[in-house]
Write an enzyme that holds these catalytic residues in place. Structure first.
Site, short mmCIF file in Angstrom:
data_model
loop_
_atom_site.label_atom_id
_atom_site.label_comp_id
_atom_site.label_asym_id
_atom_site.label_seq_id
_atom_site.Cartn_x
_atom_site.Cartn_y
_atom_site.Cartn_z
N CYS A 196 -11.53 -6.83 13.81
CA CYS A 196 -12.76 -7.09 15.09
C CYS A 196 -13.04 -8.52 14.67
O CYS A 196 -13.46 -9.22 13.29
CB CYS A 196 -14.51 -6.80 15.69
SG CYS A 196 -13.47 -5.48 15.87
N ARG A 240 -7.79 -9.31 13.35
CA ARG A 240 -8.49 -8.78 13.05
C ARG A 240 -8.42 -7.18 14.02
O ARG A 240 -9.56 -6.52 13.77
CB ARG A 240 -9.41 -9.40 12.15
CG ARG A 240 -9.87 -10.67 11.37
CD ARG A 240 -11.11 -11.44 11.68
NE ARG A 240 -11.64 -10.07 11.41
CZ ARG A 240 -12.63 -10.56 9.74
NH1 ARG A 240 -11.90 -10.71 9.00
NH2 ARG A 240 -13.16 -9.59 9.47
N TRP A 280 -10.78 -4.32 17.73
CA TRP A 280 -10.15 -3.52 17.15
C TRP A 280 -10.75 -1.96 17.14
O TRP A 280 -12.40 -1.98 16.58
CB TRP A 280 -10.27 -3.37 15.42
CG TRP A 280 -9.03 -2.63 14.83
CD1 TRP A 280 -7.97 -2.25 15.58
CD2 TRP A 280 -9.57 -1.69 14.99
NE1 TRP A 280 -7.14 -1.33 14.79
CE2 TRP A 280 -8.32 -0.69 13.76
CE3 TRP A 280 -10.82 -0.17 13.82
CZ2 TRP A 280 -8.61 0.74 13.58
CZ3 TRP A 280 -10.92 0.67 13.11
CH2 TRP A 280 -9.82 1.38 13.28
N ASN A 291 -19.50 -7.38 14.65
CA ASN A 291 -17.94 -6.35 14.04
C ASN A 291 -18.49 -5.35 12.93
O ASN A 291 -19.13 -5.89 12.39
CB ASN A 291 -17.20 -7.67 13.68
CG ASN A 291 -16.26 -7.55 11.99
OD1 ASN A 291 -16.34 -7.92 11.45
ND2 ASN A 291 -16.16 -6.16 12.01
N GLY A 292 -18.40 -4.35 13.04
CA GLY A 292 -18.56 -2.62 12.10
C GLY A 292 -18.73 -2.40 12.69
O GLY A 292 -18.70 -1.49 13.83
N GLU A 338 5.26 1.29 -1.83
CA GLU A 338 5.11 0.21 -0.37
C GLU A 338 7.02 -0.13 0.35
O GLU A 338 5.94 -0.82 1.43
CB GLU A 338 5.28 -1.17 -2.49
CG GLU A 338 4.69 -2.54 -1.18
CD GLU A 338 3.97 -3.08 -0.44
OE1 GLU A 338 2.95 -1.82 -0.39
OE2 GLU A 338 3.29 -3.79 0.34
N LYS A 353 5.98 -1.01 4.36
CA LYS A 353 6.20 -1.44 5.23
C LYS A 353 6.67 -1.27 6.48
O LYS A 353 6.57 -1.71 7.66
CB LYS A 353 7.00 -2.85 4.07
CG LYS A 353 6.25 -3.84 3.42
CD LYS A 353 5.51 -4.79 4.02
CE LYS A 353 3.92 -4.28 4.26
NZ LYS A 353 3.14 -4.28 3.27
N GLU A 404 4.42 0.97 9.05
CA GLU A 404 3.86 0.23 9.90
C GLU A 404 3.97 -0.92 10.76
O GLU A 404 3.50 -1.06 11.79
CB GLU A 404 2.39 -1.03 8.45
CG GLU A 404 3.06 -1.57 7.80
CD GLU A 404 1.94 -2.29 7.05
OE1 GLU A 404 0.60 -2.45 7.08
OE2 GLU A 404 1.76 -2.38 5.87
N HIS A 464 11.74 18.43 -4.78
CA HIS A 464 10.12 19.38 -5.17
C HIS A 464 9.99 19.43 -3.17
O HIS A 464 8.70 19.73 -3.20
CB HIS A 464 9.16 18.78 -6.38
CG HIS A 464 9.72 18.90 -7.33
ND1 HIS A 464 9.89 20.29 -7.84
CD2 HIS A 464 9.98 17.91 -8.14
CE1 HIS A 464 10.53 19.93 -9.39
NE2 HIS A 464 10.81 18.78 -9.29
N LYS A 506 -5.70 -6.09 10.25
CA LYS A 506 -5.22 -6.88 8.91
C LYS A 506 -6.93 -6.69 7.96
O LYS A 506 -6.73 -6.11 6.65
CB LYS A 506 -5.00 -8.25 8.55
CG LYS A 506 -4.82 -9.08 7.41
CD LYS A 506 -3.66 -9.51 7.78
CE LYS A 506 -2.93 -10.31 5.62
NZ LYS A 506 -2.92 -9.01 5.00
#
Ligand code: M6R
Length: 629
Positions: free
Chosen positions: A2, A27, A74, A100-101, A502, A506, A509, A525, A624
């Protein structure tokens, strides 16, 4: 998560609000909204979807007024609908508020408020705060006939009654908040408050700005005030008054914001992610700049704030982070253990915050974070601090909460990272890890010659990063060929096991292709069961101690008909024979491979996502900066 903006001054607020929301859209982008006050009335405009959708509405029905707030959401509580979008109104148009929170006790509060006649229309936790503030204002500031009692108070009393009401409301909240609110009967003031979610105030000439971080302020002012937890600020056109919950009025420090306009604009690139990938020669240079000392064959850091005695007595390093930053911590583990021989543990911050692992008094914690606001990383840092361990931040955003709360730290100097998928921050984190490994190594067993060799290799890194970017066209071609696949494996060993993780993160997402990163040998395995002709395996296989072992793992995949994409050194001879597709990277020492090898994987993910028509910079469901648990 947010984004919040606010404006008070002589100009139309909506111009700054909309521009600011665009800069904060990373955000969250489930919905957005603004409120302005014009002629004593709130004008509220909300839209689901992107800020662009809000702008269309504002074109049809402009929001006038020189005071206002904006929000990009968000979603946490309640789906992304217009009714759940912020701002939320409390009482009979008493207050308009953005948040925001997460308010953890919103259910109890909602019920109590309903019993007093304050009903919430949305499913959000935020609206409860708006109703609570309204109820406190009504209780303190309303004349017996029900009208706001402007006449009954002196000007000073009116403001102190308002502040008392807001403080009374805040004292009932459990959870985290960055809050900004405007009031119908106090149209010349914005009140902001923070606990656990970031909030800054931009100081202009006869105008003030409010934002979740410094990026909306760029181009408007370079003077910034960072609000601390438990602080509330009363912001008017000409003044800022900061009040701490326990200490009362406190002096606020005005800091310099060091971001310029080019850093927050696309500059000709179609996406921020691509721009940020191509910035890496400069960002890697910035991470190294001024930190190599050839005379002592070591690294230098200005802000660790630990005594030589403390540094020498460190017997264990804990690296904590989330997501991509956690992958850089894994890279750091390999580097620090091999150069400095100090035991390193890498902990997910979300786990560490609730664990109580035994730790020697000489354990030091590094919290690695691009944003400096990730709530789990912050909580893990606080937990370790509470137990008396030195806490250091490796952070990109200057003045962020984690940067300020840590005992010391190292900035990445990568400039603002706007794309939700972290790219340049990751490679800068790996560079800082290498510098730290050198620094600790030289305090222990690492020889002068070995230190000097590492310095030379680090100094040459920007050139190698530049060379890695030359694979752009090749990765684009490969992405086009495999973009329709639904599963990928990423495999690497030792220094490149984190690279595999990583690369997989990438891809998933931003392109929504399922991908798993694995240590190449571990694949036997279980994950090898996934291999078929539609499941490509991306091998990170540059020369090094485990090269021939990874080649053997590649054979195992080929034997089962799986397509192989190999990231190899320029002068490779074996992997190129086996692989279906080859991406070349420059030949560098093993500890630098995670940096140069990350770049083709970033590009592969980027191109796959664009071929699949995904919104690269704003992938679905993500934000983000993860400021809620
Ligand atoms: O700001 P931080 O580095 O603390 O963020 C941690 C993660 O949320 C972040 O790295 C996330 O995984 C990115 N979307 C990865 O690209």
């Amino acid at each position: 998560m947010c984004g919040i903006v606010g404006y008070i001054g002589p100009y139309q607020a909506s111009d700054f609000l909309v521009e600011g929301l665009r800069r904060l859209e990373y955000r969250g982008y489930d919905s957005s909204g603004v409120v302005t006050i014009d002629d004593g009335e709130f004008t509220v405009t909300k839209s689901t979807g992107r800020v662009d959708d809000l702008v269309e509405k504002l074109k049809a029905h402009p929001a006038r007024g020189s005071i206002g707030l904006g929000h990009t959401r968000w979603a946490t509580h309640g789906p992304a609908t217009e009714v759940n979008a912020h701002p939320h109104i409390g009482g009979d148009n008493v207050v308009a508020l953005v948040h925001n929170g997460v308010i953890e006790n919103f259910r109890e509060l909602k019920q109590q408020l309903a019993e007093r006649g304050y009903y919430c229309k949305s499913a959000t936790d935020t609206e409860v705060v708006a109703q609570l503030v309204a109820s406190e204002i009504d209780a303190r500031c309303t004349a017996p006939n029900g009208a706001a009692s402007n006449a009954a108070f002196s000007a000073a009393d009116r403001y102190s009654a308002l502040v008392d009401a807001v403080q009374a409301a805040l004292s009932q909240l459990r959870g985290t908040y960055g809050l900004a609110m405007v009031f119908r009967d106090w149209p010349d003031v914005i009140i902001v408050a923070r606990l656990g979610s970031p909030l800054v105030i931009g100081v202009g000439d006869d105008e003030h700005f409010v934002a979740s971080d410094g990026s909306p302020l760029v181009g408007h002012t370079d003077r910034i005030v960072y609000l601390a937890d438990h602080e509330l600020a009363v912001v008017t056109t000409h003044s800022i008054r900061v009040i701490h919950r326990d200490e009362g009025d406190v002096r606020h420090k005005v800091n310099r914001l060091d971001i310029d306009t080019t850093q927050v604009e696309l500059g000709g690139f179609p996406h921020y992610m691509l721009k940020e990938i191509f910035e890496q020669p400069e960002t890697v240079t910035a991470a190294i700049r001024g930190r190599l000392n050839r005379d002592e064959a070591t690294a230098v850091f200005g802000g660790l704030n630990l005594t030589a005695q403390q540094l020498r007595s460190i017997d264990r390093v804990v690296l904590t982070a989330c997501g991509t930053s956690w992958h850089s911590a894994l890279v750091g583990e390999y580097m620090i253990e091999s150069f400095a021989r100090i035991p390193v543990e890498v902990e997910y911050a979300s786990e560490l915050r609730y664990r109580n692992p035994p730790m020697s008094p000489h354990t030091v914690l590094f919290a690695i974070t691009q944003s400096g606001e990730t709530i789990d990383t912050l909580a893990a840092l606080r937990e370790m601090k509470r137990k008396g361990h030195p806490t250091l931040a490796i952070c990109n955003v200057v003045g962020s909460t984690i940067a300020r709360e840590a005992d010391g730290g190292i900035y990445l100097h990568a400039g603002p990272e706007v794309g939700v998928a972290s790219t340049k921050a990751y490679t800068s984190q790996c560079v800082v890890m290498a510098l730290l490994a050198l620094y600790f190594g030289r305090m222990r067993d690492l020889s002068f010659d070995a230190g000097l060799r590492i310095i030379d290799e680090l100094a040459a890194l920007p050139k190698y990063v530049e060379e890695s970017l030359e694979c752009n066209n090749e990765t684009r071609r490969i992405a086009a060929k495999y973009a329709a696949c639904n599963n990928f494996l990423y495999l690497g060993r030792q220094f490149n096991f984190p690279t595999a993780l990583e690369g997989a993160l990438k891809l998933k997402e931003i392109s929504y292709i399922h991908a798993e990163g694995y240590p190449a040998a571990e694949m036997k395995h279980g994950p090898i069961a996934l291999v078929d002709k539609h499941t490509p395996s991306v091998f990170i296989v540059p020369q090094g101690g485990v090269y021939s072992k990874v080649i053997a793992n590649m054979e195992e995949i080929k034997a089962r008909g799986g397509p192989v994409i190999a990231v190899v050194d320029k002068d490779d001879s074996q992997a190129v024979e086996l692989a279906d597709e080859v991406i070349h990277i420059p030949t560098v020492p093993e500890f630098l491979q995670p940096i140069v090898a990350a770049i083709p994987l970033q590009l592969l993910a980027y191109h796959a996502a664009t071929f699949r028509g995904c919104d690269v910079d704003k992938p679905r469901n993500l934000a983000k900066s993860v400021t809620v648990e």
